[in-house]
Write an enzyme that holds these catalytic residues in place. Structure first.
Site, PDB file in Angstrom:
ATOM      1  N   GLU A 132     -13.321   2.947  39.269  1.00 43.22           N
ATOM      2  CA  GLU A 132     -12.487   1.847  38.226  1.00 43.22           C
ATOM      3  C   GLU A 132     -13.131   2.267  36.826  1.00 43.22           C
ATOM      4  O   GLU A 132     -12.626   2.256  35.689  1.00 43.22           O
ATOM      5  CB  GLU A 132     -12.702   0.590  38.715  1.00 43.22           C
ATOM      6  CG  GLU A 132     -12.262  -0.504  37.771  1.00 43.22           C
ATOM      7  CD  GLU A 132     -10.810  -0.665  37.650  1.00 43.22           C
ATOM      8  OE1 GLU A 132     -10.059   0.133  38.268  1.00 43.22           O
ATOM      9  OE2 GLU A 132     -10.232  -1.430  36.897  1.00 43.22           O
ATOM     10  N   ASP A 133     -14.366   2.313  36.959  1.00 40.95           N
ATOM     11  CA  ASP A 133     -15.147   2.145  35.419  1.00 40.95           C
ATOM     12  C   ASP A 133     -15.632   3.416  35.085  1.00 40.95           C
ATOM     13  O   ASP A 133     -16.116   3.395  33.731  1.00 40.95           O
ATOM     14  CB  ASP A 133     -16.068   0.984  35.513  1.00 40.95           C
ATOM     15  CG  ASP A 133     -15.773  -0.270  35.951  1.00 40.95           C
ATOM     16  OD1 ASP A 133     -14.468  -0.449  35.617  1.00 40.95           O
ATOM     17  OD2 ASP A 133     -16.290  -1.117  36.237  1.00 40.95           O
TER      18      ASP A 133
END
Ligand code: MN
Length: 717
Positions: A82-83
């Site tokens: 996700e990051d």
């Protein structure tokens, strides 16, 4: 969720995993940690600390649930795709497809947009259920992620805080509850509560702390008393003080419209024991110490909640007149109450939900099926809501207590939830002051007063309309018990009557012989035999016939003849009837010293019967002809009397009996013996005794002879 020890390093995390799963793949965990710290290296948490603290904390929460290494590794890696620049393919290559699947599922869930519209909610739900459908561990990681975010919410701006808190309250807490993860549900609720209503929360927290301080000594006393009683009764158990969670207190105050001071179950005691039967034993012990408050006993052990929760609940009036709430459960039940579906997962390798659990989580499958069939998100949401918050109605007792009942519940459900006896005797109800039939469907806010009629009892028809499992169970139990009870009584009566008819001891009803006779009918226990006869499946005669070979009848007649031949009684003196002809009756052969009654016959003088002669009752119809008589000491004489001795059919019994009877100076006039079957013999003696005392003496000695089952005086009806 309580963290036993702060986990802020990978070593601490591994120690924790080792404590419950020494065979876990620790290498996987170390590599996942290294990969994650490197990937998140340049990232910081909002408060400025290194980002890796977050995945580490999430992994720590997963160890609280005692999950497997795959799940914990996925927890460490959950934000990498996700990051950071990491891809699912990277994860797959380094950590395998299971970890990669979990991380990918979490990543998809993270893309849920938090909008306030219902459609957005519906879509979030839908995604969560989709993820759960594939692997329940996805949702457990999501829960851990959300829990850590909620714990560290203070660093976010208020608008964002509220948004996340509301979603936690509306989606995560009920979902955790539905999955039976009690401690997650309560922490979700309290953290949201604290965020959304800080003033009310703080005031409550203060009041709870104060009440705790006030009642601590008192609860310690009660705890000590119970622990002593448990030791005395040799029941294992530990007593734990428990504080109701803040949001639970707040909800109760809101729902019932009461002040904090009126909530009496803020402090409660929980007793943890080893077995289910000891739960009930402890319940009995508590109810014997203090008076239970009616309607407060709940048996979630016999009937677990749909999320697997099991516990006995009761409230009693304690030693100082205060209400005390108890929860009684086994360690296993306690674990399930706290961990729910996670307890079933444990650290075991990835396995589908066990069949037993599957039954309990069938609602989950229903939802998953529903989402496949329902492309419309809004429609799907309705289904989900229906399953997450099963429809309930809240109704009031005459005292103003609130009861939660399922939709369409009736006064009978209400009555049974108060007390089983009230349910059994329920003949109607007053709802809001008006009389309604027992089939009436209760509505929200109804004030219900049950009308009972002592002696009334439930009927099978009730099963057609009651809604609660409790009412159904109690009604079924009653019907079953009632049928059995009747069956037993009738069966026993019929068999005893048949035994007596053949001069056999009614005690045979409990014998092994009667079971032998019942075997051909495929009845193997005394209970089954009584019930079969009682229910009319076969006749008593069919059974007793097997106990009674033909020779017995012949023998009976021989004995009768013998008695007839006995010489006329001499030396009898009866007070008050000097000049009247009298004789000892031939049915009971009364003896001097016994309580007797006289009956004035037509033309044959007065017949003397024992006071308990079976024939006296029939004669009592002619009351005028019954006369009070009693023995007076007369000249020495002997009197015939008939006894039956039931023995095991083994050699030497007759000889032993003859010896002790003779040794007591009693003349044996006649003996008839016959085997009633291969194992038992019936010995009929005609004895000549002086009086009742002499007979009593021998009656004490006969049962001591080896092989004797029963001895009785024969009084024929
Ligand atoms: Mn996260």
């Amino acid at each position: 969720m309580s963290v036993l020890k702060e986990i802020n390093t990978i070593d601490a995390l591994i120690d924790r995993v080792f404590s419950y799963n020494p065979d876990a793949n620790f290498d996987l965990l170390r590599r996942a940690y290294s990969f994650s710290s490197e990937a998140h290296q340049r990232q910081k948490r909002v408060e400025g600390s290194p980002f890796i603290e977050h995945p580490l904390a999430v992994a720590a929460i997963l160890t609280d649930m005692r999950l497997d290494a795959t799940t914990i590794a996925a927890g460490l890696l959950h934000d990498t795709v996700e990051d950071t620049d990491a891809t699912v393919a990277d994860i797959n290559g380094l950590f395998g497809k299971d970890v990669a699947f979990l991380v990918e599922a979490i990543t998809k869930l993270a893309k849920m947009e938090f909008r306030t519209s219902e459609e957005a909610h519906a879509e979030n739900f839908r995604k969560m259920f989709l993820a759960m459908a594939k692997d329940i561990r996805v949702i457990l990681i999501k829960f851990a992620d959300r829990l850590h975010n909620m714990r560290t919410l203070e660093y976010l701006p208020e608008v964002k805080r509220h948004k996340i808190a509301r979603e936690t309250q509306e989606i995560y807490a009920p979902l955790a509850n539905r999955l039976g993860i009690g401690r997650l549900k309560t922490e979700f609720e309290d953290l949201s509560f604290k965020t959304l209503m800080p003033e009310i929360y703080n005031e409550l927290a203060y009041k709870v702390a104060k009440r705790r301080e006030e009642q601590e000594g008192y609860l310690n006393e009660v705890t000590q008393l119970i622990e002593d009683k448990l030791t005395e009764a040799s029941i294992p158990g530990k007593v734990i003080g428990r504080v109701k969670h803040y949001y639970g207190i707040y909800q109760k105050m809101q729902r019932q419209g009461i002040a904090f001071e009126q909530v009496y179950d803020i402090l409660a005691l929980r007793i943890i024991t080893d077995t289910q039967s000891n739960c009930y034993a402890i319940l009995g012990l508590i109810h014997s110490l203090w008076t239970p408050v009616p309607g407060r006993f709940k048996d979630h052990v016999g009937a677990p909640k749909s999320n697997l929760y099991q516990s006995l609940h009761t409230t009693v009036v304690g030693p100082k007149g205060e209400r005390i709430e108890f929860q009684i459960r086994t360690e296993e039940m306690d674990r399930i109450a706290k961990e729910g579906i996670a307890a079933h997962w444990k650290y075991k390798e990835h396995k589908p939900i066990k069949e037993r659990d599957d039954k309990y989580f069938s609602w989950l499958r229903d939802i998953i099926q529903a989402q496949k069939d329902m492309p419309d998100a809004k429609e799907f949401l309705e289904t989900v809501k229906g399953n997450l918050f099963p429809d309930v109605v809240y109704v009031f007792t005459p005292k103003g207590d609130v009861m939660e009942l399922p939709y369409d519940a009736t006064p009978v459900d209400f009555a049974y939830s108060i007390h089983t006896q009230i349910g059994h005797q329920c003949t109607g109800a007053k709802v809001n002051g008006k009389i309604v039939p027992i089939r009436y469907n209760l509505k929200n806010g109804d004030s219900v007063e049950i009308i009972t009629t002592p002696g009334h009892h439930p009927s099978k028809d009730w099963l057609k309309f009651v809604q609660t499992a409790r009412a159904k169970n109690r009604i079924k139990q009653w019907i079953k018990a009632e049928e059995r009870e009747k069956g037993f009584v009738i069966g026993k009566e019929l068999l005893e009557r048949e035994l007596r008819k053949h001069d056999l001891s009614p005690a045979l009803i409990k014998s092994k012989e009667i079971l032998d006779a019942a075997k051909p009918f495929k009845l193997f226990t005394h209970e089954d035999l009584l019930l079969a006869v009682g229910y009319g499946k076969l006749s008593a005669h069919q059974i007793i016939h097997g106990l009674l070979p033909e020779p017995v009848k012949a023998e009976k007649q021989a004995v009768k003849k013998e008695i007839k031949k006995a010489p006329e009684d001499k030396g009898i003196k009866i007070k008050g009837i000097d000049d009247i002809m009298f004789h000892r009756s031939k049915c009971c052969y009364p003896l001097p010293g016994e309580k007797v009654k006289g009956f004035v016959t037509r033309g044959r003088g007065v017949s003397i019967h024992t006071a308990d002669c079976p024939n006296l009752e029939a004669m009592a119809v002619d009351k005028d002809r019954l006369v009070d008589v009693e023995w007076v000491p007369g000249e020495e004489s002997t009197y015939t009397v008939k006894i039956s001795v039931f023995t095991l059919d083994k050699p030497g019994v007759l000889a032993d009996l003859s010896t002790i009877i003779s040794a007591a100076n009693i003349n044996i006039r006649h003996i008839e013996s016959s085997a009633t079957n291969s194992k038992q013999a019936s010995l009929n003696f005609i004895l000549e005794v002086k009086d009742k005392n002499q007979l009593n003496e021998i009656f004490k000695k006969i049962p001591l002879v080896s092989g004797v089952i029963d001895v009785k005086r024969v009084k024929t009806a």
